[in-house]
Motif scaffolding. Structure first.
Motif, PDB file in Angstrom:
ATOM      1  N   UNK A 188      26.276  38.864  42.497  1.00 52.77           N
ATOM      2  CA  UNK A 188      27.128  39.746  43.296  1.00 52.77           C
ATOM      3  C   UNK A 188      27.326  41.070  42.568  1.00 52.77           C
ATOM      4  N   UNK A 189      27.144  42.179  43.312  1.00 54.65           N
ATOM      5  CA  UNK A 189      27.383  43.513  42.750  1.00 54.65           C
ATOM      6  C   UNK A 189      28.824  43.929  43.024  1.00 54.65           C
ATOM      7  N   UNK A 190      29.433  44.559  42.013  1.00 59.43           N
ATOM      8  CA  UNK A 190      30.866  44.893  42.041  1.00 59.43           C
ATOM      9  C   UNK A 190      31.050  46.307  41.492  1.00 59.43           C
ATOM     10  N   UNK A 191      31.795  47.150  42.181  1.00 57.10           N
ATOM     11  CA  UNK A 191      32.087  48.498  41.667  1.00 57.10           C
ATOM     12  C   UNK A 191      33.090  48.353  40.518  1.00 57.10           C
ATOM     13  N   UNK A 192      32.690  48.815  39.318  1.00 59.21           N
ATOM     14  CA  UNK A 192      33.580  48.714  38.157  1.00 59.21           C
ATOM     15  C   UNK A 192      34.627  49.831  38.189  1.00 59.21           C
ATOM     16  N   UNK A 193      35.838  49.512  37.745  1.00 59.79           N
ATOM     17  CA  UNK A 193      36.942  50.470  37.522  1.00 59.79           C
ATOM     18  C   UNK A 193      36.829  51.773  38.335  1.00 59.79           C
ATOM     19  N   UNK A 194      36.939  51.707  39.689  1.00 64.69           N
ATOM     20  CA  UNK A 194      36.705  52.898  40.519  1.00 64.69           C
ATOM     21  C   UNK A 194      37.630  54.080  40.202  1.00 64.69           C
ATOM     22  N   UNK A 195      38.803  53.835  39.659  1.00 63.50           N
ATOM     23  CA  UNK A 195      39.725  54.952  39.402  1.00 63.50           C
ATOM     24  C   UNK A 195      39.245  55.856  38.273  1.00 63.50           C
ATOM     25  N   UNK A 196      38.273  55.381  37.488  1.00 65.12           N
ATOM     26  CA  UNK A 196      37.862  56.141  36.300  1.00 65.12           C
ATOM     27  C   UNK A 196      36.982  57.345  36.605  1.00 65.12           C
ATOM     28  N   UNK A 197      36.421  57.435  37.828  1.00 63.83           N
ATOM     29  CA  UNK A 197      35.347  58.409  38.043  1.00 63.83           C
ATOM     30  C   UNK A 197      35.831  59.809  38.409  1.00 63.83           C
ATOM     31  N   UNK A 215      24.334  46.244  50.048  1.00 62.05           N
ATOM     32  CA  UNK A 215      24.566  44.805  49.850  1.00 62.05           C
ATOM     33  C   UNK A 215      25.606  44.485  48.792  1.00 62.05           C
ATOM     34  N   UNK A 216      26.341  45.493  48.318  1.00 61.67           N
ATOM     35  CA  UNK A 216      27.417  45.266  47.346  1.00 61.67           C
ATOM     36  C   UNK A 216      28.567  44.521  48.001  1.00 61.67           C
ATOM     37  N   UNK A 217      29.236  43.650  47.233  1.00 59.81           N
ATOM     38  CA  UNK A 217      30.251  42.775  47.833  1.00 59.81           C
ATOM     39  C   UNK A 217      31.626  42.812  47.174  1.00 59.81           C
ATOM     40  N   UNK A 218      31.750  43.466  45.996  1.00 65.23           N
ATOM     41  CA  UNK A 218      33.036  43.376  45.312  1.00 65.23           C
ATOM     42  C   UNK A 218      33.482  44.671  44.667  1.00 65.23           C
ATOM     43  N   UNK A 219      34.766  44.728  44.308  1.00 62.70           N
ATOM     44  CA  UNK A 219      35.322  45.885  43.598  1.00 62.70           C
ATOM     45  C   UNK A 219      36.338  45.378  42.577  1.00 62.70           C
ATOM     46  N   UNK A 220      36.350  46.004  41.388  1.00 67.82           N
ATOM     47  CA  UNK A 220      37.373  45.654  40.403  1.00 67.82           C
ATOM     48  C   UNK A 220      38.702  46.263  40.842  1.00 67.82           C
ATOM     49  N   UNK A 221      39.704  45.428  40.951  1.00 67.43           N
ATOM     50  CA  UNK A 221      41.045  45.876  41.352  1.00 67.43           C
ATOM     51  C   UNK A 221      41.955  45.867  40.121  1.00 67.43           C
ATOM     52  N   UNK A 222      42.027  44.721  39.455  1.00 66.47           N
ATOM     53  CA  UNK A 222      42.857  44.607  38.260  1.00 66.47           C
ATOM     54  C   UNK A 222      41.936  44.693  37.040  1.00 66.47           C
ATOM     55  N   UNK A 223      41.965  45.857  36.379  1.00 72.67           N
ATOM     56  CA  UNK A 223      41.132  46.088  35.192  1.00 72.67           C
ATOM     57  C   UNK A 223      41.945  46.832  34.152  1.00 72.67           C
ATOM     58  N   UNK A 224      41.517  46.709  32.894  1.00 69.77           N
ATOM     59  CA  UNK A 224      42.174  47.418  31.804  1.00 69.77           C
ATOM     60  C   UNK A 224      42.139  48.929  31.977  1.00 69.77           C
ATOM     61  N   UNK A 225      41.279  49.428  32.875  1.00 69.55           N
ATOM     62  CA  UNK A 225      41.166  50.878  33.112  1.00 69.55           C
ATOM     63  C   UNK A 225      42.072  51.376  34.233  1.00 69.55           C
ATOM     64  N   UNK A 226      42.814  50.487  34.902  1.00 69.72           N
ATOM     65  CA  UNK A 226      43.657  50.915  36.029  1.00 69.72           C
ATOM     66  C   UNK A 226      45.140  50.815  35.688  1.00 69.72           C
ATOM     67  N   UNK A 227      45.929  51.718  36.267  1.00 71.84           N
ATOM     68  CA  UNK A 227      47.386  51.606  36.210  1.00 71.84           C
ATOM     69  C   UNK A 227      47.839  50.645  37.314  1.00 71.84           C
ATOM     70  N   UNK A 228      49.100  50.252  37.294  1.00 69.51           N
ATOM     71  CA  UNK A 228      49.564  49.327  38.346  1.00 69.51           C
ATOM     72  C   UNK A 228      49.523  49.987  39.726  1.00 69.51           C
TER      73      UNK A 228
END
Ligand code: AMP
Ligand code: MN
Ligand code: MN
Ligand code: MN
Length: 283
Positions: A188-197, A215-228
């Protein structure tokens, strides 16, 4: 909430982390991680070691990687999970992606020399665990050692990033290639830490739309790179684009990373966790 301590993003000495796959597995397990993935940059050379270490500890494991791509003129990271680590197209694609790093590193060193910082290439090499994977992180460690900056975060504020000394523009893989390598290898492909870009809303919409179309299926929501606040924003984006949600610390090193393995908040409950779609791929 999705009450599973899954940590599906971190780095070992096979890319720009400072711990071995085995030491990371032990640290994750000690911190209560129940499902783990090692996601080295553009590399899957640590996958068999990581899976074996997780198995010995009785911890669930998903194969992982974090692929560098270029989208809208910026470097974006796509995480892959649950793929076959021996898939030939994946192995070859990642090898190609790693290919330009040596020359890029020489140019980064030249650019630093132009502002008086000599010997950065040789200095960075001392921190490299995998000769195919010299990264900006290794340069950052050397600049701290050389006393140019106090810590690696300061390096990335003053050097190695767009418009600063040591930055060298680079063309990575395409979004289509990265998503295709991962999905064709059963993952499964997942967009990493989208807020960083730092994308505009339009660019971000384009990234999410094209990612889905490939065909991407996921996104990182809770990551060390995101604020709450960013957890909330990307939980909304996951729902809007019908993407599954992932959780991962992006841990690199006990000395550098402020988010340790397994210590993030749980995923918000109304989202589909990526691991619910990957149960058949858990080792
Ligand atoms: P590269 O793949 O060589 O471009 O290196 C990218 C790596 O540098 C990332 O995976 C991070 O580990 C690190 N990095 C990039 N930007 C920052 C930043 N602003 N602060 C801390 N680390 C960063
Ligand atoms: Mn990194
Ligand atoms: Mn990343
Ligand atoms: Mn990462």
């Amino acid at each position: 909430m999705s009450i599973l301590n899954a940590d599906l993003h971190c780095h070992s000495v096979v890319s720009d982390g400072t711990l071995t796959p085995e030491a990371l597995a032990a640290r994750a397990h000690n911190n209560g991680v129940e499902l783990w993935a090692l996601t080295d940059h553009d590399e899957i050379g640590g996958q068999h070691r990581a899976a074996a270490a997780a198995k010995a500890l009785g911890m669930g494991y998903l194969t992982g990687t974090e692929i560098s791509i270029t989208f809208a003129g910026k470097t974006v990271h796509i995480v892959g999970l649950g793929f076959d680590a021996d898939d030939p197209s994946m192995v070859q694609g990642l090898q190609q992606t790693r290919g330009g790093r040596g020359l890029r590193a020489q140019e980064m060193s030249d650019s630093l020399a132009a502002v008086g910082i000599k010997g950065a290439y040789e200095g960075a090499l001392k921190y490299v665990g995998n000769p195919e994977l010299i990264s900006r992180t290794h340069f950052a460690r050397y600049l701290v050692e050389a006393g140019v900056c106090k810590e690696t975060n300061e390096v990335f504020r003053k050097y190695l990033t767009e418009g600063k000394p040591g930055f060298v523009p680079h063309r990575w893989a395409t979004l289509r290639d990265a998503v295709t390598w991962i999905t064709a290898a059963g993952g499964m492909a997942i967009i990493a830490h989208p807020a960083r870009y730092g994308f505009t809303a339009n660019e971000e919409f384009a990234l999410f739309s094209e990612f889905k179309a490939h065909g991407g299926q996921g996104v990182e929501v809770v990551t060390g790179s995101h604020t709450s606040a960013e957890y909330v924003k990307y939980a909304d984006m996951a729902r809007e684009f019908s993407l599954a949600a992932s959780r991962g610390s992006d841990f690199h090193s006990p000395d550098e990373s402020h988010t340790d393995l397994g210590t993030l908040p749980y995923l918000p409950g109304e989202l589909t966790p990526v691991w619910e779609l990957l149960t058949h791929r858990i080792l």
